[in-house]
Design a protein around this motif. Structure first.
Motif, short mmCIF file in Angstrom:
data_model
loop_
_atom_site.label_atom_id
_atom_site.label_comp_id
_atom_site.label_asym_id
_atom_site.label_seq_id
_atom_site.Cartn_x
_atom_site.Cartn_y
_atom_site.Cartn_z
N THR A 81 36.37 44.45 41.56
CA THR A 81 37.02 44.39 40.26
C THR A 81 38.17 45.38 40.12
O THR A 81 38.92 45.30 39.15
CB THR A 81 36.00 44.67 39.14
OG1 THR A 81 35.42 45.96 39.35
CG2 THR A 81 34.90 43.63 39.14
N VAL A 84 39.89 49.47 37.23
CA VAL A 84 39.50 49.23 35.85
C VAL A 84 38.03 48.86 35.77
O VAL A 84 37.28 49.34 34.93
CB VAL A 84 40.38 48.13 35.22
CG1 VAL A 84 39.87 47.78 33.83
CG2 VAL A 84 41.84 48.60 35.14
N ASP A 144 52.36 44.63 41.19
CA ASP A 144 51.61 43.38 41.25
C ASP A 144 51.40 42.87 42.67
O ASP A 144 50.50 42.05 42.90
CB ASP A 144 52.34 42.30 40.44
CG ASP A 144 52.34 42.58 38.94
OD1 ASP A 144 51.63 43.52 38.53
OD2 ASP A 144 53.04 41.88 38.19
N PRO A 148 45.88 43.96 41.17
CA PRO A 148 45.84 42.93 40.13
C PRO A 148 46.72 43.32 38.94
O PRO A 148 46.83 44.50 38.59
CB PRO A 148 44.36 42.87 39.73
CG PRO A 148 43.62 43.42 40.91
CD PRO A 148 44.53 44.46 41.51
N ALA A 149 47.33 42.31 38.31
CA ALA A 149 48.26 42.58 37.20
C ALA A 149 47.59 43.35 36.08
O ALA A 149 48.20 44.24 35.47
CB ALA A 149 48.84 41.26 36.68
N ARG A 150 46.33 43.03 35.77
CA ARG A 150 45.63 43.73 34.70
C ARG A 150 45.49 45.22 35.03
O ARG A 150 45.64 46.09 34.17
CB ARG A 150 44.26 43.11 34.50
CG ARG A 150 43.44 43.75 33.38
CD ARG A 150 42.18 42.94 33.12
NE ARG A 150 41.21 43.08 34.21
CZ ARG A 150 40.10 43.81 34.13
NH1 ARG A 150 39.81 44.44 33.01
NH2 ARG A 150 39.27 43.89 35.14
N THR A 151 45.19 45.50 36.30
CA THR A 151 45.06 46.89 36.73
C THR A 151 46.39 47.62 36.64
O THR A 151 46.45 48.78 36.21
CB THR A 151 44.52 46.94 38.16
OG1 THR A 151 43.24 46.32 38.20
CG2 THR A 151 44.42 48.36 38.67
N ARG A 153 48.91 47.03 34.60
CA ARG A 153 49.23 47.32 33.19
C ARG A 153 48.40 48.50 32.68
O ARG A 153 48.91 49.39 31.99
CB ARG A 153 48.98 46.08 32.33
CG ARG A 153 49.98 44.96 32.56
CD ARG A 153 49.86 43.92 31.48
NE ARG A 153 48.54 43.29 31.45
CZ ARG A 153 48.21 42.21 32.14
NH1 ARG A 153 49.10 41.64 32.94
NH2 ARG A 153 46.99 41.68 32.05
N ALA A 154 47.11 48.51 33.01
CA ALA A 154 46.23 49.58 32.53
C ALA A 154 46.64 50.93 33.10
O ALA A 154 46.75 51.93 32.37
CB ALA A 154 44.78 49.27 32.89
N THR A 157 49.96 52.23 31.63
CA THR A 157 49.80 52.67 30.24
C THR A 157 49.13 54.04 30.19
O THR A 157 49.59 54.96 29.48
CB THR A 157 48.97 51.65 29.45
OG1 THR A 157 49.66 50.40 29.43
CG2 THR A 157 48.75 52.12 28.03
#
Length: 423
Positions: A81, A84, A144, A148-151, A153-154, A157
């Motif tokens: 995962t 994150v 990216d 992963p893109a979600r990672t 962004r997190a 931030t």
């Protein structure tokens, strides 16, 4: 950076957090950083979330290490995962964050320094609970094509708002962290015993040997090298290949794929999977060329600097930190050969260029030896990172929230690494 507090009567006590005890690139860089620190200025303790070879190596070097175990099932789940997921899984694990905070409180540290992406995020609640400044040391491109893109962004931030400072291992990594707090660059350094006394003046005797050093992973490009090997051997049947490294971080399926491809291409007698080696220098002595074949831009490329420092001709793939290490212009100053990623034909041609023109290859290697020994020194990086820690420990107001509209202060990377010299 604000100046260090001149009134401190003791070294800065720093807890360095890493989620793994496996010997990856960041972990090996950590061992060299520890050895290069000035004990009059820094009192480090390493906090690992598992036991393993890194723990033993740190202890043997005379440095303090503490293990706060994270449930192995959580670590395994986190590999799937990403960082994150690691935070969520660890938060759901009864007692881990409490044990981590308790251990750090007992260690009585001034600064927290995390040195892996999972440790970066797991250190956030610990730093908040203890109200300690947190320094992130980022060894991965936050992009990216790498995560992963979600990672992505997190991490971006959090990097803009939470750590006291962010240290990146290269300009390429720093570029993927726009707006990160007090962003600085400190390249992984070479210890004095990693630099050959003199550059190589002749290639090893016997059949040419092409080598790659690094963990077996799809992003490291061993599969590309194996496919290039078929082309090389078709032109030069005497060339042999040696891949040094073991599957780690869940890459055992990739190792099986690699072995199947070696068999499919009829290279079983030509390509050797030599496994992990503690010290690659004796193996480097026998290589005619060291190949770096990453399929995505590399965050830095320690293997490349190590091979160059040892006098071995290098062929590498363009992108990321490699472009900061290998010089390809102007003509007559080249320190290695660069090719596009995932181009097995270009990789084969570059290998053959080294094998069939040894005089030119050794001239490039000699220039590389002098160049990396001067630019990538462990003490230089340790001095820069020590400055970050001193600044963090000496800034009592850092924990206060920033007023809206306050401009973030960034430290120019040249304060740590010296003037940037394009490759």
């Amino acid at each position: 950076m604000p100046p260090a507090d001149a009134c401190r009567d003791r070294p800065v006590r720093v807890a360095i957090l890493d989620h793994t005890a496996e010997l990856g690139g960041a972990e090996l860089a950590l061992t060299r950083l520890l050895d290069a620190l000035d004990p009059a200025l820094v009192d480090p303790v390493v906090v690992l979330f598992s036991s393993g070879p890194l723990e033993e190596r740190i202890r043997l070097s005379g440095h303090q290490v503490v293990v706060v175990p994270l449930d192995p099932t959580v670590r395994d789940a986190a590999r799937a995962t990403g960082p994150v997921g690691a935070v969520g899984a660890a938060a759901a694990t009864t007692g881990f964050l409490g044990r981590l905070v308790g251990a750090l409180r007992r260690l009585d540290v001034d600064v927290l320094h995390s040195t892996s992406l999972k440790a970066d995020l797991l250190a956030v609640p610990a730093a908040a609970a203890l109200r300690l400044p947190l320094v992130w040391h980022v060894h991965d491109r936050i992009a990216d094509d790498y995560l992963p893109a979600r990672t992505v962004r997190a991490l971006r931030t959090v990097a803009r708002h939470v750590p006291y400072a962010v240290v990146a291992n290269s300009e390429a990594t720093a570029a993927t962290l726009p707006g990160a707090r007090r962003l600085t660059v400190a390249n992984p350094g070479l210890s004095p015993d990693q630099v050959a006394t003199v550059p190589r003046d002749r290639q090893p005797t016997g059949p040419p040997v092409v080598g790659m050093v690094g963990r077996l992973s799809p992003t490291k490009g061993q599969l590309v090298l194996v496919r290039a090997a078929r082309r090389v051997v078709d032109a030069r049947p005497d060339v042999r290949f040696r891949l040094l490294g073991a599957a780690a971080f869940g890459a055992h399926d990739y190792e099986r794929e690699l072995r199947d491809e070696i068999d499919r291409l009829g290279l079983a007698e030509v390509v050797e999977l030599a496994g992990f080696v503690t010290d690659p220098r004796p193996q480097l002595d026998g290589l005619s060329v060291c190949v770096h074949a990453s399929t995505v831009p590399e965050p830095f490329g320690q293997v490349v600097t190590e091979a160059m420092a040892w006098g071995v001709p290098v062929v590498a793939t363009r992108g990321g930190g490699i472009d900061e290490i290998v010089r390809t212009h102007p003509v007559g100053t080249e320190t290695g050969l660069l090719v596009a990623p995932n181009d097995e034909q270009a990789l084969a041609e570059a290998i053959l260029e080294v094998v069939e023109h040894p005089v030119e290859a050794l001239a490039r290697a000699a220039r590389a030896h002098a160049d990396v020994a001067g630019r990538f020194d462990a003490e230089r990086g340790a001095t820069g990172i020590t400055g970050v820690w001193q600044s963090a420990a000496s800034d009592p107001g850092w924990w206060r929230p920033r007023a809206r509209g306050t401009r973030m202060v960034h430290t120019d990377s040249r304060q740590l690494t010296g003037p940037h010299e394009p490759s």
